[in-house]
Scaffold this motif. Structure first.
Motif, short mmCIF file in Angstrom:
data_model
loop_
_atom_site.label_atom_id
_atom_site.label_comp_id
_atom_site.label_asym_id
_atom_site.label_seq_id
_atom_site.Cartn_x
_atom_site.Cartn_y
_atom_site.Cartn_z
N PRO A 1 10.14 -5.66 51.12
CA PRO A 1 10.33 -5.51 52.57
C PRO A 1 9.04 -5.08 53.26
O PRO A 1 8.26 -4.32 52.70
CB PRO A 1 11.39 -4.41 52.67
CG PRO A 1 11.22 -3.60 51.42
CD PRO A 1 10.76 -4.56 50.35
N PHE A 2 8.83 -5.60 54.45
CA PHE A 2 7.72 -5.20 55.31
C PHE A 2 8.27 -4.94 56.70
O PHE A 2 9.27 -5.54 57.10
CB PHE A 2 6.66 -6.32 55.39
CG PHE A 2 5.85 -6.49 54.15
CD1 PHE A 2 4.59 -5.90 54.02
CD2 PHE A 2 6.31 -7.26 53.09
CE1 PHE A 2 3.82 -6.07 52.88
CE2 PHE A 2 5.56 -7.44 51.94
CZ PHE A 2 4.31 -6.84 51.83
N PRO A 3 7.63 -4.05 57.47
CA PRO A 3 8.06 -3.85 58.87
C PRO A 3 7.93 -5.16 59.64
O PRO A 3 6.88 -5.78 59.67
CB PRO A 3 7.10 -2.78 59.39
CG PRO A 3 6.56 -2.11 58.17
CD PRO A 3 6.51 -3.17 57.11
N ARG A 4 9.00 -5.59 60.26
CA ARG A 4 9.00 -6.87 60.96
C ARG A 4 8.30 -6.75 62.31
O ARG A 4 8.50 -5.78 63.03
CB ARG A 4 10.45 -7.37 61.11
CG ARG A 4 11.05 -7.77 59.78
CD ARG A 4 12.55 -7.90 59.80
NE ARG A 4 13.24 -6.70 60.27
CZ ARG A 4 13.36 -5.59 59.55
NH1 ARG A 4 12.85 -5.51 58.34
NH2 ARG A 4 14.00 -4.54 60.04
N ALA B 1 -1.38 -8.33 56.91
CA ALA B 1 -2.77 -7.91 57.10
C ALA B 1 -3.47 -8.80 58.12
O ALA B 1 -4.28 -8.32 58.92
CB ALA B 1 -3.51 -7.94 55.77
N LEU B 2 -3.16 -10.09 58.11
CA LEU B 2 -3.69 -10.97 59.14
C LEU B 2 -3.21 -10.53 60.52
O LEU B 2 -3.98 -10.49 61.49
CB LEU B 2 -3.25 -12.42 58.88
CG LEU B 2 -4.01 -13.20 57.84
CD1 LEU B 2 -3.31 -14.53 57.54
CD2 LEU B 2 -5.46 -13.49 58.30
N ASP B 3 -1.93 -10.20 60.62
CA ASP B 3 -1.39 -9.78 61.91
C ASP B 3 -2.08 -8.52 62.40
O ASP B 3 -2.41 -8.39 63.59
CB ASP B 3 0.11 -9.56 61.80
CG ASP B 3 0.75 -9.37 63.16
OD1 ASP B 3 0.86 -10.36 63.90
OD2 ASP B 3 1.11 -8.23 63.48
N ALA B 4 -2.34 -7.58 61.50
CA ALA B 4 -3.03 -6.35 61.89
C ALA B 4 -4.45 -6.65 62.35
O ALA B 4 -4.93 -6.05 63.33
CB ALA B 4 -3.05 -5.38 60.71
N ARG C 1 -10.18 -9.26 55.28
CA ARG C 1 -11.33 -8.50 55.74
C ARG C 1 -11.52 -8.71 57.24
O ARG C 1 -11.28 -9.80 57.76
CB ARG C 1 -12.61 -8.93 55.00
CG ARG C 1 -12.56 -8.73 53.50
CD ARG C 1 -13.98 -8.78 52.91
NE ARG C 1 -14.72 -9.94 53.32
CZ ARG C 1 -14.88 -11.04 52.60
NH1 ARG C 1 -14.32 -11.13 51.39
NH2 ARG C 1 -15.60 -12.05 53.04
N TYR C 2 -11.99 -7.65 57.91
CA TYR C 2 -12.25 -7.71 59.35
C TYR C 2 -13.68 -7.28 59.62
O TYR C 2 -14.14 -6.27 59.09
CB TYR C 2 -11.28 -6.80 60.11
CG TYR C 2 -11.40 -6.86 61.61
CD1 TYR C 2 -10.60 -7.72 62.35
CD2 TYR C 2 -12.31 -6.05 62.30
CE1 TYR C 2 -10.70 -7.77 63.74
CE2 TYR C 2 -12.41 -6.10 63.68
CZ TYR C 2 -11.60 -6.97 64.40
OH TYR C 2 -11.71 -7.02 65.77
N GLU C 3 -14.37 -8.06 60.45
CA GLU C 3 -15.77 -7.76 60.76
C GLU C 3 -16.06 -8.12 62.21
O GLU C 3 -15.67 -9.20 62.68
CB GLU C 3 -16.68 -8.55 59.83
CG GLU C 3 -18.16 -8.34 60.05
CD GLU C 3 -19.03 -9.25 59.18
OE1 GLU C 3 -20.24 -9.33 59.45
OE2 GLU C 3 -18.49 -9.89 58.24
N ALA D 1 -14.92 -11.64 66.44
CA ALA D 1 -14.24 -10.97 65.33
C ALA D 1 -14.05 -11.98 64.22
O ALA D 1 -13.45 -13.04 64.43
CB ALA D 1 -12.89 -10.41 65.78
N LEU D 2 -14.57 -11.67 63.04
CA LEU D 2 -14.40 -12.53 61.88
C LEU D 2 -13.27 -11.97 61.02
O LEU D 2 -13.36 -10.86 60.50
CB LEU D 2 -15.70 -12.59 61.06
CG LEU D 2 -15.63 -13.35 59.73
CD1 LEU D 2 -15.24 -14.81 59.96
CD2 LEU D 2 -16.96 -13.25 58.99
N VAL D 3 -12.20 -12.75 60.91
CA VAL D 3 -11.03 -12.39 60.10
C VAL D 3 -11.03 -13.30 58.88
O VAL D 3 -10.93 -14.52 59.02
CB VAL D 3 -9.73 -12.55 60.92
CG1 VAL D 3 -8.51 -12.27 60.04
CG2 VAL D 3 -9.74 -11.62 62.13
N THR D 4 -11.13 -12.70 57.68
CA THR D 4 -11.30 -13.49 56.46
C THR D 4 -10.17 -13.23 55.47
O THR D 4 -9.96 -12.08 55.04
CB THR D 4 -12.64 -13.15 55.78
OG1 THR D 4 -13.71 -13.36 56.72
CG2 THR D 4 -12.88 -14.05 54.57
N MET D 5 -9.45 -14.27 55.11
CA MET D 5 -8.48 -14.17 54.03
C MET D 5 -9.23 -13.90 52.74
O MET D 5 -10.22 -14.58 52.44
CB MET D 5 -7.66 -15.47 53.94
CG MET D 5 -6.78 -15.71 55.14
SD MET D 5 -5.90 -17.29 55.06
CE MET D 5 -7.21 -18.43 55.58
#
Length: 278
Positions: free
Chosen positions: A76-79, A34-37, A6-8, A14-18
């Protein structure tokens, strides 16, 4: 499925929450990207001065996902961290090395170099891969119920991929943590300098955001330069080179396990790891 992160925005923070509380925020690849984004979004937002990294629920993170129904090691994920080939088309050590160089070591190094300060807000379990996420942050505020460990030596593996132990814990205590696999509490983490502050669980969010707000009041470019200076000094003290050396030993251990036991984790899953700690 809920979003794994989650992003807030909260003013200048900016609060980034797993967001996998059901699995104690175990990190699969979907969460990693998702963390990287989320971190990229915070870096690109000129109104954000400081990032706070948190874990939903009772625990910060129980580490890498080695056994939940959403484990996606074969997906696979985009590297983004490395210019390297996709692991899913490879076999054996090549497959493991390719994935972990990107998803674990590469991503953590990428996040360590974020030009904005990051503060980890840690409660409950911060185990193995959870340590990696806390360690890439510039400051750590821990609740008094937080506990830490890197128990992967029980798998025959000499520590997690982002091998920052000697710099985060000091060499003597790092040896104890690795050689025993035992947990240590927030107060011990504070004593060895791994965390900045220990606060009651009920005050964790208030204390973390108060510290982050104080940092956010400083000149942004000055903060980025101070952070870069600290990272460069750690690397001149051997952190990056030491990590490269340890990563090779980490994969030697995986290869040994695969040859001897038929399983790169030595046959241990999350449940077996938990039993071995009791």
């Amino acid at each position: 499925m809920t979003d794994p992160v989650r992003y807030e925005r909260r003013g200048r923070l900016a609060l980034v929450t797993m967001n996998r509380p059901r699995y104690r925020n175990a990190q699969n690849s979907a969460m990693t990207y998702a963390l990287d984004a989320a971190f990229t979004r915070a870096v690109d937002d000129d109104e954000v001065a400081v990032i706070v990294l948190a874990g939903a629920g009772d625990h910060f993170s129980a580490g890498h996902d080695i056994g939940t129904p959403e484990r996606d090691a074969d997906t696979p994920f985009p590297r983004r961290a490395l210019l390297w080939w996709d692991h899913t088309g490879r076999a054996g050590a090549d497959r493991r090395y390719s994935r972990e160089a990107e998803v674990y070591l590469g991503m953590c190094r990428r996040w360590r170099d974020i030009p904005k300060p990051a503060v980890a807000m840690v409660q409950g379990a911060c185990i193995a891969g959870g340590l990696m996420l806390a360690w890439v942050c510039d400051l750590i505020v821990a609740a008094d119920d937080a506990f830490f460990a890197d128990p992967v030596l029980r798998m025959g593996v000499p520590g997690v991929e982002y091998f920052a132990h000697p710099w985060m814990l000091g060499p003597r205590f790092a040896r104890e943590v690795l050689f025993t696999g035992d947990r240590f509490d927030a107060q011990r983490a504070y004593q060895v300098g791994m965390v900045n502050r220990v606060v009651p669980r009920a005050e964790l969010e208030t204390a973390t955001f108060a510290l982050a707000e104080r940092i956010a009041a400083m000149p942004g470019f000055g903060l980025s330069l101070a952070k870069r200076a600290m990272n460069q000094c750690e690397d001149l003290m051997g952190m990056r080179a030491g990590m490269d050396a340890a990563f090779g030993l980490h994969h030697l251990a995986h290869a040994y396990n695969a040859e001897v036991t038929g399983n790169p984790l030595g046959g241990l899953d999350a449940a077996a790891m938990k039993r071995s700690a009791s």
